[in-house]
Write a protein that holds these residues in place. Structure first.
Motif, mmCIF file in Angstrom:
data_model
loop_
_atom_site.group_PDB
_atom_site.id
_atom_site.type_symbol
_atom_site.label_atom_id
_atom_site.label_comp_id
_atom_site.label_asym_id
_atom_site.label_seq_id
_atom_site.Cartn_x
_atom_site.Cartn_y
_atom_site.Cartn_z
ATOM 1 N N ASP A 195 -27.742 -8.438 59.712
ATOM 2 C CA ASP A 195 -29.026 -8.690 59.064
ATOM 3 C C ASP A 195 -29.840 -7.412 59.237
ATOM 4 O OD1 ASP A 195 -31.842 -9.299 58.903
ATOM 5 O OD2 ASP A 195 -31.351 -11.420 59.018
ATOM 6 N N ALA A 196 -30.320 -6.840 58.137
ATOM 7 C CA ALA A 196 -30.956 -5.521 58.182
ATOM 8 C C ALA A 196 -32.370 -5.540 58.727
ATOM 9 C CB ALA A 196 -30.950 -4.902 56.780
ATOM 10 N N ALA A 197 -32.904 -6.701 59.092
ATOM 11 C CA ALA A 197 -34.287 -6.846 59.567
ATOM 12 C C ALA A 197 -35.280 -6.376 58.511
ATOM 13 C CB ALA A 197 -34.494 -6.091 60.882
ATOM 14 N N ASN A 198 -34.957 -6.658 57.255
ATOM 15 C CA ASN A 198 -35.832 -6.274 56.150
ATOM 16 C C ASN A 198 -36.387 -7.497 55.412
ATOM 17 O OD1 ASN A 198 -33.374 -7.063 55.101
ATOM 18 N ND2 ASN A 198 -33.199 -5.382 53.632
ATOM 19 N N GLY A 199 -36.415 -8.635 56.105
ATOM 20 C CA GLY A 199 -36.981 -9.823 55.489
ATOM 21 C C GLY A 199 -36.102 -10.468 54.454
ATOM 22 N N CYS A 200 -34.804 -10.227 54.537
ATOM 23 C CA CYS A 200 -33.875 -10.778 53.539
ATOM 24 C C CYS A 200 -33.571 -12.223 53.918
ATOM 25 C CB CYS A 200 -32.595 -9.951 53.483
ATOM 26 S SG CYS A 200 -31.555 -10.325 52.056
ATOM 27 N N LEU A 257 -34.157 -6.923 45.775
ATOM 28 C CA LEU A 257 -32.817 -7.440 46.046
ATOM 29 C C LEU A 257 -32.333 -6.939 47.407
ATOM 30 C CD1 LEU A 257 -31.169 -6.929 42.536
ATOM 31 C CD2 LEU A 257 -32.175 -9.007 43.462
ATOM 32 N N CYS A 258 -31.602 -7.782 48.105
ATOM 33 C CA CYS A 258 -31.119 -7.424 49.435
ATOM 34 C C CYS A 258 -29.820 -8.174 49.707
ATOM 35 C CB CYS A 258 -32.168 -7.742 50.499
ATOM 36 S SG CYS A 258 -32.669 -9.483 50.534
ATOM 37 N N VAL A 264 -25.971 5.100 63.017
ATOM 38 C CA VAL A 264 -27.211 5.333 62.271
ATOM 39 C C VAL A 264 -27.083 5.072 60.778
ATOM 40 C CG1 VAL A 264 -28.139 6.981 63.949
ATOM 41 C CG2 VAL A 264 -26.678 7.807 62.094
ATOM 42 N N ARG A 265 -25.908 4.611 60.314
ATOM 43 C CA ARG A 265 -25.724 4.335 58.884
ATOM 44 C C ARG A 265 -24.943 3.035 58.711
ATOM 45 N NH1 ARG A 265 -28.697 8.201 58.990
ATOM 46 N NH2 ARG A 265 -28.505 10.177 57.855
ATOM 47 N N ALA A 266 -25.180 2.356 57.588
ATOM 48 C CA ALA A 266 -24.442 1.143 57.249
ATOM 49 C C ALA A 266 -24.553 0.927 55.749
ATOM 50 C CB ALA A 266 -24.975 -0.069 58.012
ATOM 51 N N VAL A 267 -23.856 -0.089 55.235
ATOM 52 C CA VAL A 267 -23.888 -0.433 53.814
ATOM 53 C C VAL A 267 -24.445 -1.839 53.647
ATOM 54 C CG1 VAL A 267 -22.484 -0.918 51.771
ATOM 55 C CG2 VAL A 267 -21.998 1.098 53.163
ATOM 56 N N GLU A 268 -25.436 -1.980 52.753
ATOM 57 C CA GLU A 268 -26.012 -3.277 52.434
ATOM 58 C C GLU A 268 -25.454 -3.747 51.093
ATOM 59 O OE1 GLU A 268 -30.384 -5.498 52.060
ATOM 60 O OE2 GLU A 268 -30.253 -3.310 52.052
ATOM 61 N N LEU A 269 -24.881 -4.951 51.076
ATOM 62 C CA LEU A 269 -24.303 -5.515 49.859
ATOM 63 C C LEU A 269 -25.404 -6.254 49.098
ATOM 64 C CD1 LEU A 269 -20.933 -6.870 51.320
ATOM 65 C CD2 LEU A 269 -21.401 -4.628 50.291
ATOM 66 N N LYS A 308 -21.605 -2.749 36.642
ATOM 67 C CA LYS A 308 -22.869 -2.014 36.570
ATOM 68 C C LYS A 308 -23.695 -2.084 37.848
ATOM 69 C CE LYS A 308 -23.735 -2.218 31.595
ATOM 70 N NZ LYS A 308 -24.696 -2.615 30.549
ATOM 71 N N LYS A 309 -23.241 -2.794 38.855
ATOM 72 C CA LYS A 309 -24.049 -2.992 40.051
ATOM 73 C C LYS A 309 -23.667 -2.011 41.156
ATOM 74 C CE LYS A 309 -26.064 -6.553 38.131
ATOM 75 N NZ LYS A 309 -27.493 -6.540 37.741
ATOM 76 N N VAL A 310 -24.440 -2.025 42.248
ATOM 77 C CA VAL A 310 -24.319 -1.002 43.290
ATOM 78 C C VAL A 310 -24.275 -1.653 44.677
ATOM 79 C CG1 VAL A 310 -25.681 0.582 41.863
ATOM 80 C CG2 VAL A 310 -26.822 -0.755 43.652
ATOM 81 N N VAL A 311 -24.014 -0.818 45.697
ATOM 82 C CA VAL A 311 -24.316 -1.160 47.081
ATOM 83 C C VAL A 311 -25.393 -0.190 47.549
ATOM 84 C CG1 VAL A 311 -21.986 -2.021 47.520
ATOM 85 C CG2 VAL A 311 -22.557 0.355 48.116
ATOM 86 N N LYS A 312 -26.011 -0.507 48.669
ATOM 87 C CA LYS A 312 -27.092 0.330 49.181
ATOM 88 C C LYS A 312 -26.674 0.960 50.510
ATOM 89 C CE LYS A 312 -31.345 -1.244 49.015
ATOM 90 N NZ LYS A 312 -32.588 -1.987 49.396
#
Length: 396
Positions: free
Chosen positions: A300-305, A373-374, A266-271, A249-253
């Motif tokens: 590291d997405a630089a999103n405070g994870c 979640l990140c 310009v694109r990547a996948v966050e687990l 039931k879970k996803v990637v971003k």
């Protein structure tokens, strides 16, 4: 007075033009929002009862069925204030309700739908997406779980894909009916858009298709949270060409460089779902017994994870990559500030095709206590054939 009359006539003309356009049977498709995809064109009040839609043609450019509500920003349901993902209005779908639009597409092309959704009750909510060609080909249908909320704003952007089997198709979002469901509940949907997705092919320089993740679903320009790519089994079209999302039931971003620190391009996948979700590609060009080199970036997405939601004592984030006879683990520990590490795996193909798999080994949330979640990014993945490694290299 004359100016006021002109303005009044102009407003009336706009309403008439909107109504006339909404009456057309088919909407031509271009990359971006569907016609009235954000539901900001007002409904036909003669087919409304309060916020409830009573006629199938009430919402311009759409046909509705079942218990559909036209929701305004800040509208209350009991003690809860309903969240509208974009603009001032959205639709809420009760059990068994649906909204549908006919689209003019290119036969044989692939398309991705992006939309925003938020749930209104603590139920195991899901949405069913369907495309039915008007010429009688079989329908393409998938169910998307939306129970988990990945961001602190209360809604998430999701993607879904299909192959156009005819030039005109009917696209439907339906909230499946559940017997035990509270009839006052139902997900809110908004900001529906479409994009043509091309199918990158493997080359001798990279046996993986779309290894740089540059081809994928539509990301709205204002989307600071990326787009969720839900589980995709082997029989369905993936919004992320070349890749499957293996999960219950879970996803990637899917994220962009405008809002995240993407390692390359310009694109990547966050687990974002820890060990519950794997990013997978089956490589058909490998030969059993031959040797290959897999290289990739973990970022590291630089999103405070920077926080571990499973209270793990080990800092940073880790990604395990496996293929053929080998596996390796690569970590990043930049404390949510950006940066990436290059990973490498040399392996022998044990079967053909070979499955290349990436999975995050931890559960993480943003360090701002928002509960968002990140996780680590995967990007710039390549696979090439190599000569058999020497005995020394095998020992290393």
């Amino acid at each position: 007075m004359a100016t006021g009359r002109r303005c009044g006539r102009r407003a009336a003309l706009v309403v008439l033009l909107v109504c006339a356009a909404a009456a057309r049977a088919v909407s031509a498709v271009g990359d971006g929002p569907l016609l009235n995809g954000n539901f900001e064109y007002p409904p036909n009040q003669s087919q409304m009862s309060g916020s409830s839609v009573t006629g199938e043609d009430a919402i311009p450019y759409w046909k509705t069925a079942g218990a559909v509500e036209y929701i305004g920003s800040g509208q209350q349901q009991g003690d809860m204030v309903l969240t509208v993902p974009e603009g001032a209005h959205a639709l809420r779908l009760g059990g068994g309700a649906s909204v549908r639009q006919q689209l003019s597409v290119t036969r044989g092309a692939y398309y991705s739908i992006t939309f925003r959704a938020s749930r209104t009750c603590a139920q195991d909510e899901k949405l069913s997406l369907e495309v039915v060609p008007v010429t009688g080909y079989p329908a393409q249908t998938s169910e998307l779980p939306i129970q988990t909320v990945y961001t602190s704003c209360g809604w998430d952007s999701y993607s879904w894909a299909f192959k156009a089997e005819a030039g005109i198709v009917s696209f439907t979002i339906r909230h499946p009916h559940e017997e035990e469901e509270d009839p006052a509940c139902g997900p809110i949907i908004d900001a529906i858009a479409i994009k043509t997705i091309y199918q990158p092919q493997p080359t001798q320089n990279n046996l993986l298709a779309n290894g740089d993740f540059e081809e994928g679903p539509y990301i709205p320009p204002d989307s600071r949270s990326g787009v969720m790519v839900p589980p995709v089994d082997e029989d369905h079209v993936s919004p992320l060409p070349g890749w499957m999302i293996m999960s219950y039931k879970k996803v990637v971003k899917y994220v962009d460089a405008a809002h995240f620190a993407v390692p390359r391009g310009v694109r990547a996948v966050e687990l974002v779902s820890g060990v519950e979700t794997a990013l997978v590609q089956e490589v058909h060009a490998t030969v059993e017994g031959s040797w290959y080199r897999l290289e990739f970036s973990v970022g590291d997405a630089a999103n405070g994870c920077g926080a571990s939601s499973d209270y793990s004592p080990s800092p940073g984030m880790k990604v395990k990559a496996s293929a053929g006879s080998g596996e390796t683990t690569v970590g990043v520990d930049f404390r949510g500030a950006g940066g990436c590490t290059r990973g490498r795996l040399e392996f022998q193909a044990t079967t053909s095709p070979t499955r290349v798999v990436f999975v995050s080994l931890g559960y993480h949330t943003k360090s701002d206590n928002s509960g968002t979640l990140c996780g680590p990014l995967v990007d710039d993945v390549s696979l090439v054939a190599i000569a058999q490694p020497s005995a020394r290299r095998l020992l290393l």
